[in-house]
Write a protein that holds these residues in place. Structure first.
Motif, PDB file in Angstrom:
ATOM      1  N   GLN A  40       0.823  -1.199   0.000  1.00  0.00           N
ATOM      2  CA  GLN A  40       0.000   0.000   0.000  1.00  0.00           C
ATOM      3  C   GLN A  40       0.864   1.260   0.000  1.00  0.00           C
ATOM      4  O   GLN A  40       0.533   2.264  -0.652  1.00  0.00           O
ATOM      5  CB  GLN A  40      -0.930   0.004   1.219  1.00  0.00           C
ATOM      6  N   ALA A  41       1.973   1.213   0.717  1.00  0.00           N
ATOM      7  CA  ALA A  41       2.888   2.361   0.732  1.00  0.00           C
ATOM      8  C   ALA A  41       3.475   2.602  -0.658  1.00  0.00           C
ATOM      9  O   ALA A  41       3.625   3.748  -1.095  1.00  0.00           O
ATOM     10  CB  ALA A  41       4.003   2.137   1.746  1.00  0.00           C
ATOM     11  N   LEU A  46       1.979   1.850  -3.471  1.00  0.00           N
ATOM     12  CA  LEU A  46       0.901   2.357  -4.332  1.00  0.00           C
ATOM     13  C   LEU A  46       0.689   3.855  -4.144  1.00  0.00           C
ATOM     14  O   LEU A  46       0.322   4.555  -5.095  1.00  0.00           O
ATOM     15  CB  LEU A  46      -0.404   1.619  -4.028  1.00  0.00           C
ATOM     16  N   HIS A  47       0.887   4.336  -2.926  1.00  0.00           N
ATOM     17  CA  HIS A  47       0.572   5.731  -2.619  1.00  0.00           C
ATOM     18  C   HIS A  47       1.808   6.602  -2.448  1.00  0.00           C
ATOM     19  O   HIS A  47       1.701   7.745  -2.014  1.00  0.00           O
ATOM     20  CB  HIS A  47      -0.278   5.788  -1.345  1.00  0.00           C
ATOM     21  N   GLN A  66       5.661   8.050  -7.715  1.00  0.00           N
ATOM     22  CA  GLN A  66       5.670   6.627  -7.995  1.00  0.00           C
ATOM     23  C   GLN A  66       5.852   6.366  -9.489  1.00  0.00           C
ATOM     24  O   GLN A  66       5.434   7.141 -10.326  1.00  0.00           O
ATOM     25  CB  GLN A  66       4.378   5.986  -7.506  1.00  0.00           C
TER      26      GLN A  66
END
Length: 203
Positions: free
Chosen positions: A56-57, A59-60, A64
């Protein structure tokens, strides 16, 4: 001179970690199967939670990389790549093996800018696909979205309850030959459960 201790480099996010992410999303529907798979992999519940937290880290994270590039960095080079067209749009399909499910591949369909359109589990091209004929054949983890849709056409897509979930509405016979209206739920493209809504109208 004293000072702050050197920061340890982050442990690479591995294909094993990615499998834990897949399992974490399936645990809501099939906790028993996920528990068995976790033991097969030799990891703890804490390991699974940590893998999901790190995913999740990623992805956000600011700045990125493209989603397709992220999968390459985690899973390595895909075992197959092919160009496709969806309507008037061109895209590229990339597939990676998933050791937990040897007959499946994790497929990412990405547009020209690297943005991912679909990401799910599909049957490997050289593997015998599932061909369910009745409701009793629809065991959890036995079929992909495409296989259920093909077996019980015409199937109607249903809105998923999360980005990694899909649904299908269809009619299928039970073991006694009675046709039933059904709704199937999938996570990462793999069948999790089927709800029977009742007998389908005759005709």
């Amino acid at each position: 001179m004293g000072g702050m201790p050197a920061r340890r480099p982050a442990t690479p996010f591995t294909p094993l970690d990615f499998q834990l992410v897949l399992l974490r999303r399936m645990a809501d529907h099939q906790p028993g199967l996920v528990e068995d798979a976790r033991r097969t992999l030799g990891v703890s519940v804490a390991d699974m939670r940590e893998a999901n937290r790190r995913w999740q880290a990623m992805l956000h994270a600011p700045r990125q990389r493209s989603a397709a590039a992220r999968y390459r960095s985690v899973l390595g080079a895909p075992v197959s790549e092919e160009d496709r067209r969806i309507g008037d749009l061109g895209c590229r399909a990339l597939r990676w093996p998933v050791p937990l499910w040897p007959t499946l591949r994790f497929e990412v369909v990405a547009g020209g800018n690297g943005a991912v359109w679909h990401e799910w589990l599909v049957r490997a091209p050289d593997a015998a696909g599932a061909a369910p004929g009745t409701l009793e054949d629809l065991a959890p983890w036995s079929c992909t979205v495409e296989e259920v849709a093909r077996a019980f056409a015409p199937a109607r897509p249903l809105e998923g309850t999360a980005p990694t979930r899909w649904g299908l509405a269809f009619t299928a016979p039970d073991a006694a030959g009675v046709r039933r209206d059904c709704a199937a739920e999938f996570t990462w493209g793999l069948l999790q459960r089927v709800a029977v809504r009742g007998a389908a109208p005759a005709g």
